[in-house]
Design a protein around this motif. Sequence first.
Motif, PDB file in Angstrom:
ATOM      1  N   TRP A   7       0.796  -1.067   0.141  1.00 44.65           N
ATOM      2  CA  TRP A   7       0.039  -0.157  -0.119  1.00 44.65           C
ATOM      3  C   TRP A   7       0.678   1.299   0.027  1.00 44.65           C
ATOM      4  O   TRP A   7       0.666   2.368  -0.380  1.00 44.65           O
ATOM      5  CB  TRP A   7      -0.983   0.137   1.242  1.00 44.65           C
ATOM      6  CG  TRP A   7      -0.257  -0.020   2.623  1.00 44.65           C
ATOM      7  CD1 TRP A   7       0.266  -0.900   3.220  1.00 44.65           C
ATOM      8  CD2 TRP A   7       0.033   1.280   3.347  1.00 44.65           C
ATOM      9  NE1 TRP A   7       0.623  -0.641   4.425  1.00 44.65           N
ATOM     10  CE2 TRP A   7       0.773   0.717   4.336  1.00 44.65           C
ATOM     11  CE3 TRP A   7      -0.144   2.455   3.236  1.00 44.65           C
ATOM     12  CZ2 TRP A   7       0.893   1.801   5.638  1.00 44.65           C
ATOM     13  CZ3 TRP A   7       0.272   3.605   4.200  1.00 44.65           C
ATOM     14  CH2 TRP A   7       0.749   3.019   5.313  1.00 44.65           C
ATOM     15  N   VAL A   8       2.195   1.383   0.818  1.00 44.68           N
ATOM     16  CA  VAL A   8       2.938   2.365   0.588  1.00 44.68           C
ATOM     17  C   VAL A   8       3.407   2.834  -0.811  1.00 44.68           C
ATOM     18  O   VAL A   8       3.620   3.723  -1.112  1.00 44.68           O
ATOM     19  CB  VAL A   8       3.933   2.239   1.463  1.00 44.68           C
ATOM     20  CG1 VAL A   8       5.069   3.263   1.696  1.00 44.68           C
ATOM     21  CG2 VAL A   8       3.545   1.906   3.007  1.00 44.68           C
ATOM     22  N   LYS A  13       3.023   5.816  -5.733  1.00 47.09           N
ATOM     23  CA  LYS A  13       2.705   5.911  -7.276  1.00 47.09           C
ATOM     24  C   LYS A  13       1.423   6.850  -7.538  1.00 47.09           C
ATOM     25  O   LYS A  13       1.442   7.431  -8.486  1.00 47.09           O
ATOM     26  CB  LYS A  13       2.400   4.472  -7.860  1.00 47.09           C
ATOM     27  CG  LYS A  13       3.531   3.481  -8.029  1.00 47.09           C
ATOM     28  CD  LYS A  13       3.128   2.225  -8.327  1.00 47.09           C
ATOM     29  CE  LYS A  13       4.142   1.247  -8.247  1.00 47.09           C
ATOM     30  NZ  LYS A  13       3.558   0.087  -8.796  1.00 47.09           N
ATOM     31  N   GLU A  14       0.506   6.778  -6.653  1.00 47.18           N
ATOM     32  CA  GLU A  14      -0.725   7.671  -7.059  1.00 47.18           C
ATOM     33  C   GLU A  14      -0.403   9.084  -6.707  1.00 47.18           C
ATOM     34  O   GLU A  14      -0.473   9.907  -7.373  1.00 47.18           O
ATOM     35  CB  GLU A  14      -1.650   7.392  -5.905  1.00 47.18           C
ATOM     36  CG  GLU A  14      -3.073   8.144  -6.135  1.00 47.18           C
ATOM     37  CD  GLU A  14      -4.013   7.424  -4.897  1.00 47.18           C
ATOM     38  OE1 GLU A  14      -4.875   8.264  -4.463  1.00 47.18           O
ATOM     39  OE2 GLU A  14      -3.937   6.356  -4.494  1.00 47.18           O
ATOM     40  N   ALA A  30       9.034   5.747   5.208  1.00 44.98           N
ATOM     41  CA  ALA A  30       8.825   4.905   6.184  1.00 44.98           C
ATOM     42  C   ALA A  30       7.270   4.900   6.750  1.00 44.98           C
ATOM     43  O   ALA A  30       7.059   6.106   7.414  1.00 44.98           O
ATOM     44  CB  ALA A  30       9.879   4.804   7.132  1.00 44.98           C
ATOM     45  N   CYS A  31       6.823   3.896   6.801  1.00 50.05           N
ATOM     46  CA  CYS A  31       5.182   3.848   7.468  1.00 50.05           C
ATOM     47  C   CYS A  31       5.227   2.708   8.491  1.00 50.05           C
ATOM     48  O   CYS A  31       5.602   1.632   8.088  1.00 50.05           O
ATOM     49  CB  CYS A  31       4.209   3.822   6.451  1.00 50.05           C
ATOM     50  SG  CYS A  31       4.079   5.127   5.313  1.00 50.05           S
ATOM     51  N   ILE A  32       4.491   2.989   9.611  1.00 48.37           N
ATOM     52  CA  ILE A  32       4.324   2.088  10.731  1.00 48.37           C
ATOM     53  C   ILE A  32       3.231   1.095  10.258  1.00 48.37           C
ATOM     54  O   ILE A  32       1.983   1.454  10.031  1.00 48.37           O
ATOM     55  CB  ILE A  32       4.154   2.321  12.052  1.00 48.37           C
ATOM     56  CG1 ILE A  32       5.735   3.238  12.583  1.00 48.37           C
ATOM     57  CG2 ILE A  32       3.908   1.389  13.121  1.00 48.37           C
ATOM     58  CD1 ILE A  32       5.477   3.807  13.696  1.00 48.37           C
ATOM     59  N   GLU A  33       3.238  -0.246  10.171  1.00 48.68           N
ATOM     60  CA  GLU A  33       2.162  -1.099  10.161  1.00 48.68           C
ATOM     61  C   GLU A  33       2.018  -1.998  11.184  1.00 48.68           C
ATOM     62  O   GLU A  33       2.852  -2.647  11.808  1.00 48.68           O
ATOM     63  CB  GLU A  33       2.567  -2.027   8.867  1.00 48.68           C
ATOM     64  CG  GLU A  33       2.341  -1.526   7.546  1.00 48.68           C
ATOM     65  CD  GLU A  33       2.326  -2.871   6.368  1.00 48.68           C
ATOM     66  OE1 GLU A  33       1.900  -2.443   5.355  1.00 48.68           O
ATOM     67  OE2 GLU A  33       3.286  -3.755   6.694  1.00 48.68           O
ATOM     68  N   LEU A  38       8.108  -1.522  10.060  1.00 45.64           N
ATOM     69  CA  LEU A  38       8.282  -0.509   9.033  1.00 45.64           C
ATOM     70  C   LEU A  38       7.881  -0.828   7.689  1.00 45.64           C
ATOM     71  O   LEU A  38       8.711  -2.127   7.373  1.00 45.64           O
ATOM     72  CB  LEU A  38       9.412   0.157   9.313  1.00 45.64           C
ATOM     73  CG  LEU A  38       9.711   1.052  10.551  1.00 45.64           C
ATOM     74  CD1 LEU A  38      10.755   1.710  10.436  1.00 45.64           C
ATOM     75  CD2 LEU A  38       8.427   2.281  10.748  1.00 45.64           C
ATOM     76  N   ALA A  39       7.040  -0.277   6.859  1.00 49.81           N
ATOM     77  CA  ALA A  39       7.169  -0.721   5.402  1.00 49.81           C
ATOM     78  C   ALA A  39       8.115   0.652   5.066  1.00 49.81           C
ATOM     79  O   ALA A  39       7.456   1.759   5.075  1.00 49.81           O
ATOM     80  CB  ALA A  39       5.600  -0.437   4.786  1.00 49.81           C
TER      81      ALA A  39
END
Length: 176
Positions: A7-8, A13-14, A30-33, A38-39
């Motif tokens: 999703w990240v 891309k979006e 970096a996103c916390i899932e 981290l993603a």
Amino acid sequence: RDEHGAWVLSMLKEAFAGTSALGATTVLLACIEDCQRLALITLGDCALLQLRPVPSGDGLRQSFRSQRVMMGERTPAQVLRLPHQVTGEQKELVEDCRLDLVNIKHGDLIVLGTDGIFDNLSDEAITDIVQRYCSQGDGDSGLVTRKQSRLVQQLPVLHKAQLPSASQLQQAAIGL
């Protein structure tokens, strides 16, 4: 690529597709899932360094370092939009992003930086600086110490100056 973290990349891309500005940049996102990993999306020569307290409570150790995504030996890959560039070429560059899933634990410290940090300081020097200014003894208070606050306040000064040497960066951090 695994469903986790995908999703990240889709978000990147979006966002890229929704812009029209010309230019180029490296990417470190970096996103916390699920509060456990981290993603991490990387493109170019930015980096993430994960530091984890050693079980004995005596310092930090490196538990993860992201890999650079390069176009050539000295050329970082970049998201870019240039005049007269074919649209398909732009999308291909976003496809070159690296996706890493990094397990995280309470107490981990994450250092995000550009090549300006990681080309001028070794991972060991970064770890030493972080150990010096980020005490593990505060428990769950989440409070920023005075030393940490002064280091953060000093960073814009370092950023606006001419590119400092590694020893100048270390001295600036030590002198706080």
